[in-house]
Design a protein around this motif. Structure first.
Motif, PDB file in Angstrom:
ATOM      1  N   HIS A  45       0.828  -1.207   0.000  1.00  0.00           N
ATOM      2  CA  HIS A  45       0.000   0.000   0.000  1.00  0.00           C
ATOM      3  C   HIS A  45       0.861   1.254   0.000  1.00  0.00           C
ATOM      4  O   HIS A  45       2.017   1.242   0.452  1.00  0.00           O
ATOM      5  N   CYS A  46       0.275   2.324  -0.534  1.00  0.00           N
ATOM      6  CA  CYS A  46       0.892   3.644  -0.564  1.00  0.00           C
ATOM      7  C   CYS A  46      -0.217   4.659  -0.324  1.00  0.00           C
ATOM      8  O   CYS A  46      -1.199   4.683  -1.071  1.00  0.00           O
ATOM      9  N   GLY A  47      -0.070   5.483   0.704  1.00  0.00           N
ATOM     10  CA  GLY A  47      -1.098   6.468   1.010  1.00  0.00           C
ATOM     11  C   GLY A  47      -2.016   6.008   2.123  1.00  0.00           C
ATOM     12  O   GLY A  47      -1.594   5.316   3.048  1.00  0.00           O
ATOM     13  N   ASP A  48      -3.297   6.372   2.018  1.00  0.00           N
ATOM     14  CA  ASP A  48      -4.221   6.066   3.117  1.00  0.00           C
ATOM     15  C   ASP A  48      -5.411   5.208   2.705  1.00  0.00           C
ATOM     16  O   ASP A  48      -6.393   5.137   3.454  1.00  0.00           O
ATOM     17  N   SER A  49      -5.369   4.578   1.550  1.00  0.00           N
ATOM     18  CA  SER A  49      -6.343   3.512   1.286  1.00  0.00           C
ATOM     19  C   SER A  49      -5.891   2.291   2.073  1.00  0.00           C
ATOM     20  O   SER A  49      -4.711   1.959   2.076  1.00  0.00           O
ATOM     21  N   ARG A  50      -6.821   1.638   2.742  1.00  0.00           N
ATOM     22  CA  ARG A  50      -6.455   0.658   3.761  1.00  0.00           C
ATOM     23  C   ARG A  50      -6.757  -0.786   3.373  1.00  0.00           C
ATOM     24  O   ARG A  50      -7.661  -1.067   2.586  1.00  0.00           O
ATOM     25  N   LEU A  51      -6.008  -1.680   4.013  1.00  0.00           N
ATOM     26  CA  LEU A  51      -6.289  -3.109   4.017  1.00  0.00           C
ATOM     27  C   LEU A  51      -6.472  -3.551   5.463  1.00  0.00           C
ATOM     28  O   LEU A  51      -5.647  -3.227   6.327  1.00  0.00           O
ATOM     29  N   TYR A  52      -7.555  -4.260   5.719  1.00  0.00           N
ATOM     30  CA  TYR A  52      -7.818  -4.889   7.012  1.00  0.00           C
ATOM     31  C   TYR A  52      -7.838  -6.403   6.811  1.00  0.00           C
ATOM     32  O   TYR A  52      -8.398  -6.881   5.816  1.00  0.00           O
ATOM     33  N   CYS A  53      -7.286  -7.138   7.745  1.00  0.00           N
ATOM     34  CA  CYS A  53      -7.397  -8.596   7.755  1.00  0.00           C
ATOM     35  C   CYS A  53      -8.038  -9.011   9.069  1.00  0.00           C
ATOM     36  O   CYS A  53      -7.517  -8.692  10.149  1.00  0.00           O
ATOM     37  N   PHE A  54      -9.172  -9.688   8.979  1.00  0.00           N
ATOM     38  CA  PHE A  54      -9.915 -10.137  10.161  1.00  0.00           C
ATOM     39  C   PHE A  54      -9.934 -11.659  10.221  1.00  0.00           C
ATOM     40  O   PHE A  54      -9.964 -12.332   9.192  1.00  0.00           O
ATOM     41  N   ARG A  55      -9.933 -12.188  11.431  1.00  0.00           N
ATOM     42  CA  ARG A  55     -10.256 -13.597  11.678  1.00  0.00           C
ATOM     43  C   ARG A  55     -11.520 -13.606  12.514  1.00  0.00           C
ATOM     44  O   ARG A  55     -11.504 -13.257  13.693  1.00  0.00           O
ATOM     45  N   GLY A  56     -12.620 -13.969  11.877  1.00  0.00           N
ATOM     46  CA  GLY A  56     -13.904 -13.771  12.539  1.00  0.00           C
ATOM     47  C   GLY A  56     -14.122 -12.282  12.716  1.00  0.00           C
ATOM     48  O   GLY A  56     -13.988 -11.489  11.789  1.00  0.00           O
ATOM     49  N   VAL A  57     -14.422 -11.877  13.953  1.00  0.00           N
ATOM     50  CA  VAL A  57     -14.637 -10.454  14.239  1.00  0.00           C
ATOM     51  C   VAL A  57     -13.349  -9.761  14.685  1.00  0.00           C
ATOM     52  O   VAL A  57     -13.347  -8.542  14.887  1.00  0.00           O
ATOM     53  N   HIS A  58     -12.278 -10.520  14.839  1.00  0.00           N
ATOM     54  CA  HIS A  58     -11.055  -9.978  15.430  1.00  0.00           C
ATOM     55  C   HIS A  58     -10.083  -9.484  14.361  1.00  0.00           C
ATOM     56  O   HIS A  58      -9.808 -10.187  13.379  1.00  0.00           O
TER      57      HIS A  58
END
Length: 261
Positions: free
Chosen positions: A118-131
């Protein structure tokens, strides 16, 4: 464990005059089990930002389709973002604009593996279930202040300079690109890629709770609906790519009729 993917992309123009985000989700044409998700948030005045974001999508997607197993995935992402940066800078002279774009790119690989950049402020989130397992850290002025302890997370949410970026693709200086990855993905894991028009209205905990509430399509629609409501008529462009991993149910064993001797 055999997994299947439930994925979708979604967008909303928000309350802006133009949609300058771009988003894509593509499977590799030759290598089974390989896919790519990209979100790019363009900046640079009328049409300039859209052109920059479109360049990111085009460059990354095209290079991805030419990728072979002999090249490291991280190398592909790094070279693609660098190429997009160079092309956006070149377009400045052609279009007489000052285009820039953020980018977040996720590549899914065989063996339940992933790598992202990534570059900048577009995001990636990785969740396991709700966590939340991990998320990308914005290349922004406010995130810099957080890192050095000048402001609190609560102050960051309303800071007047929260939209100032420290790096982007197409800027005068070389872009800063950071990488991550996750192996041993399993059923219940999910990736959310999004522009700041979405994440600005949610805590990490809220997003984690929401990604489990339905199919990828249902969740994406719900996220956009909530962001639009919280934007209260001043919402930015929204782009979302959501990828949820599900377990492939085992086929039941065929019933065999036994005959009496």
């Amino acid at each position: 464990m055999a997994l299947k993917l439930d994925a979708c992309i979604a967008q909303h123009q928000g309350d802006r005059k133009e949609q300058q985000d771009r988003v894509a989700l593509v499977a590799h044409g030759r290598v089974p089990g390989v896919a790519l998700a990209v979100v790019a948030d363009g900046m640079g005045g009328h049409t300039g930002g859209a052109l920059a974001a479109e360049q990111v999508i085009h460059t990354v997607s095209t290079n991805f389709q030419h990728w072979g197993s002999g090249e490291e995935p991280r190398q592909l992402l790094e070279s693609s973002l660098q190429e997009a940066h160079t092309m956006i800078k070149a377009s400045r002279f052609i279009n007489e604009k000052d285009p820039h774009s953020t980018a977040v790119v996720l590549m899914l690989l065989p063996g339940n593996r992933s790598v992202w950049a990534h570059c900048g402020d577009s995001r990636l989130y990785c969740f396991r279930g709700v966590h939340l397992r991990t998320r990308s850290i914005d290349h922004s002025y406010v995130e810099h202040l957080l890192r050095i302890g000048k402001i609190t997370p609560e102050e960051a949410e309303t800071h007047p300079n929260r939209n100032i970026l420290l790096t982007s693709l197409g800027g005068r200086e070389e872009p800063k690109v950071e990488f991550g990855g996750m192996d041993e993905l399993q059923a219940g894991d999910s990736f959310l890629l999004c522009s700041d028009g979405l994440w600005a209205y949610f805590t990490d905990e809220e997003l984690g709770a929401l990604v489990t509430t339905g199919t990828a399509r249902e969740v994406a629609a719900k996220l956009i609906e909530l962001a639009r409501g919280r934007g209260a008529g001043e919402g930015d462009n929204i782009s979302v790519a959501l990828l949820k991993f599900l377990e492939v149910p085992k086929e039941p064993l065929p019933k065999v009729a036994l005959k009496r001797p």
